[in-house]
Scaffold this motif. Structure first.
Motif, mmCIF file in Angstrom:
data_model
loop_
_atom_site.group_PDB
_atom_site.id
_atom_site.type_symbol
_atom_site.label_atom_id
_atom_site.label_comp_id
_atom_site.label_asym_id
_atom_site.label_seq_id
_atom_site.Cartn_x
_atom_site.Cartn_y
_atom_site.Cartn_z
ATOM 1 N N GLY A 170 57.179 -23.182 2.346
ATOM 2 C CA GLY A 170 57.194 -21.973 3.162
ATOM 3 C C GLY A 170 56.826 -20.713 2.399
ATOM 4 N N MET A 171 57.378 -20.555 1.195
ATOM 5 C CA MET A 171 57.143 -19.335 0.418
ATOM 6 C C MET A 171 56.198 -19.561 -0.750
ATOM 7 N N GLN A 172 55.508 -20.711 -0.718
ATOM 8 C CA GLN A 172 54.430 -20.989 -1.667
ATOM 9 C C GLN A 172 54.866 -21.062 -3.130
ATOM 10 N N PHE A 173 56.105 -21.505 -3.372
ATOM 11 C CA PHE A 173 56.562 -21.642 -4.753
ATOM 12 C C PHE A 173 55.831 -22.772 -5.481
ATOM 13 N N TYR A 174 55.135 -23.625 -4.724
ATOM 14 C CA TYR A 174 54.371 -24.688 -5.371
ATOM 15 C C TYR A 174 53.250 -24.130 -6.245
ATOM 16 N N ASN A 175 52.919 -22.859 -6.052
ATOM 17 C CA ASN A 175 51.909 -22.234 -6.905
ATOM 18 C C ASN A 175 52.461 -21.909 -8.295
ATOM 19 N N ILE A 176 53.781 -21.963 -8.443
ATOM 20 C CA ILE A 176 54.393 -21.747 -9.752
ATOM 21 C C ILE A 176 54.153 -22.993 -10.607
ATOM 22 N N PRO A 177 53.653 -22.838 -11.829
ATOM 23 C CA PRO A 177 53.389 -24.009 -12.679
ATOM 24 C C PRO A 177 54.622 -24.906 -12.836
ATOM 25 N N TYR A 178 54.423 -26.193 -12.658
ATOM 26 C CA TYR A 178 55.430 -27.235 -12.862
ATOM 27 C C TYR A 178 56.561 -27.224 -11.825
ATOM 28 N N TRP A 179 56.455 -26.395 -10.797
ATOM 29 C CA TRP A 179 57.466 -26.426 -9.739
ATOM 30 C C TRP A 179 57.516 -27.822 -9.096
ATOM 31 N N ASP A 180 56.339 -28.374 -8.847
ATOM 32 C CA ASP A 180 56.244 -29.698 -8.237
ATOM 33 C C ASP A 180 56.858 -30.765 -9.139
ATOM 34 N N PHE A 202 59.178 -30.387 -11.417
ATOM 35 C CA PHE A 202 60.631 -30.204 -11.434
ATOM 36 C C PHE A 202 61.262 -30.867 -10.217
ATOM 37 N N LEU A 203 60.639 -30.713 -9.052
ATOM 38 C CA LEU A 203 61.174 -31.319 -7.831
ATOM 39 C C LEU A 203 61.082 -32.840 -7.873
ATOM 40 N N HIS A 204 60.039 -33.357 -8.506
ATOM 41 C CA HIS A 204 59.931 -34.810 -8.658
ATOM 42 C C HIS A 204 61.075 -35.344 -9.526
ATOM 43 N N LEU A 205 61.380 -34.654 -10.605
ATOM 44 C CA LEU A 205 62.519 -35.052 -11.442
ATOM 45 C C LEU A 205 63.809 -35.047 -10.635
ATOM 46 N N PHE A 206 63.989 -33.983 -9.881
ATOM 47 C CA PHE A 206 65.201 -33.772 -9.101
ATOM 48 C C PHE A 206 65.346 -34.845 -8.022
ATOM 49 N N SER A 207 64.271 -35.049 -7.265
ATOM 50 C CA SER A 207 64.331 -36.005 -6.151
ATOM 51 C C SER A 207 64.462 -37.432 -6.652
ATOM 52 N N ALA A 208 63.834 -37.750 -7.790
ATOM 53 C CA ALA A 208 63.914 -39.118 -8.305
ATOM 54 C C ALA A 208 65.338 -39.475 -8.712
ATOM 55 N N SER A 209 66.040 -38.527 -9.314
ATOM 56 C CA SER A 209 67.435 -38.795 -9.682
ATOM 57 C C SER A 209 68.289 -38.993 -8.436
ATOM 58 N N MET A 210 68.000 -38.211 -7.394
ATOM 59 C CA MET A 210 68.729 -38.368 -6.136
ATOM 60 C C MET A 210 68.455 -39.742 -5.523
ATOM 61 N N LEU A 211 67.193 -40.160 -5.515
ATOM 62 C CA LEU A 211 66.831 -41.449 -4.934
ATOM 63 C C LEU A 211 67.390 -42.610 -5.752
ATOM 64 N N ALA A 212 67.464 -42.433 -7.065
ATOM 65 C CA ALA A 212 68.093 -43.460 -7.896
ATOM 66 C C ALA A 212 69.563 -43.613 -7.523
ATOM 67 N N GLY A 213 70.231 -42.482 -7.268
ATOM 68 C CA GLY A 213 71.620 -42.532 -6.805
ATOM 69 C C GLY A 213 71.735 -43.183 -5.443
ATOM 70 N N LEU A 214 70.757 -42.926 -4.572
ATOM 71 C CA LEU A 214 70.747 -43.569 -3.257
ATOM 72 C C LEU A 214 70.585 -45.075 -3.405
ATOM 73 N N GLY A 215 69.781 -45.491 -4.391
ATOM 74 C CA GLY A 215 69.632 -46.918 -4.659
ATOM 75 C C GLY A 215 70.953 -47.557 -5.027
#
Length: 217
Positions: free
Chosen positions: A86-96, A98-111
């Motif tokens: 929505g606010m285009q933070f994906y234009n910030i370097p490495y924002w994407d 960082f979210l992959h790291l974050f979401s992967a740990s969450m999904l590992a916990g879901l596993g």
């Protein structure tokens, strides 16, 4: 932890509503705040559904998601949808990344939560910590691979650039075309691995550690 979850949920929902009002009015007046504003509004609406989804599913099926996973989920939705898209933070370097790291740990916990739900309680109590860690890492990484399949399909069918294989309208060649995808997969693996290592030492120290990632009635 419960207050943190409710606070993040409120930020996601209220923040999205404010975004829709401000950006929607601006778009209607012919002064879009962000490029592709109409599509962004639709994605933010979908973000609201994602934010409230786990709570609604839990009430419908009469169970509760692990509270820690709910907190991580709400933080991820905030970073990925309202801020990232929505606010285009994906234009910030490495924002994407960082979210992959974050979401992967969450999904590992879901596993871990899914493994626990499908395994008899007595057997779960004797499952070796290393096996639990491997399950967490494998599940989180697999979800990251499936996400890349989704991006690849979207780019091919809809002409998008989710895998960043184009720069300024020009297709990248060779290793440059693979950099974003491989970086995402590496982040997925490292995020899952971090949760897996935490799982191994947590369970080795105290079997009750697993309760943090178990569904409850």
């Amino acid at each position: 932890m419960q207050k943190l979850y409710r606070g993040l949920l409120a930020i996601n929902v209220i923040g999205a509503v404010i975004y829709l009002l401000v950006c929607g009015i601006a778009l209607a007046m012919g002064h879009a705040i962000y490029p592709g504003q109409a599509m962004l509004l639709g994605q933010v609406v979908f973000g609201i559904i994602l934010a409230v989804g786990p709570g609604l599913i839990g009430k419908w099926r009469h169970f509760k998601f692990p509270l820690l996973l709910l907190v991580i989920w709400e933080a991820f939705i905030l970073g990925a949808v309202l801020l990232g898209t929505g606010m285009q933070f994906y234009n910030i370097p490495y924002w994407d990344k960082f979210l992959h790291l974050f979401s992967a740990s969450m999904l590992a916990g879901l596993g871990l939560a899914i493994f626990g739900a499908l395994t008899p309680k007595q057997q779960l109590q004797t499952t070796k910590p290393l096996l639990l860690a491997i399950v967490a890492v494998a599940f989180g990484t697999m979800c990251g691979v499936l996400w890349e399949f989704y991006e690849f399909t979207g780019d091919g069918l809809l002409g998008l650039n989710m895998q960043r294989t184009m720069a300024h309208g020009v297709g990248l060649v060779g290793r440059l075309a693979l950099m974003d995808t491989m970086g995402d997969l590496l982040a997925d693996f490292l995020g899952s691995l971090a949760l897996g290592v935490w799982c191994y030492f947590g369970v080795s120290r105290d079997r009750k550690w697993l309760e943090t990632f178990m569904f409850t009635k």
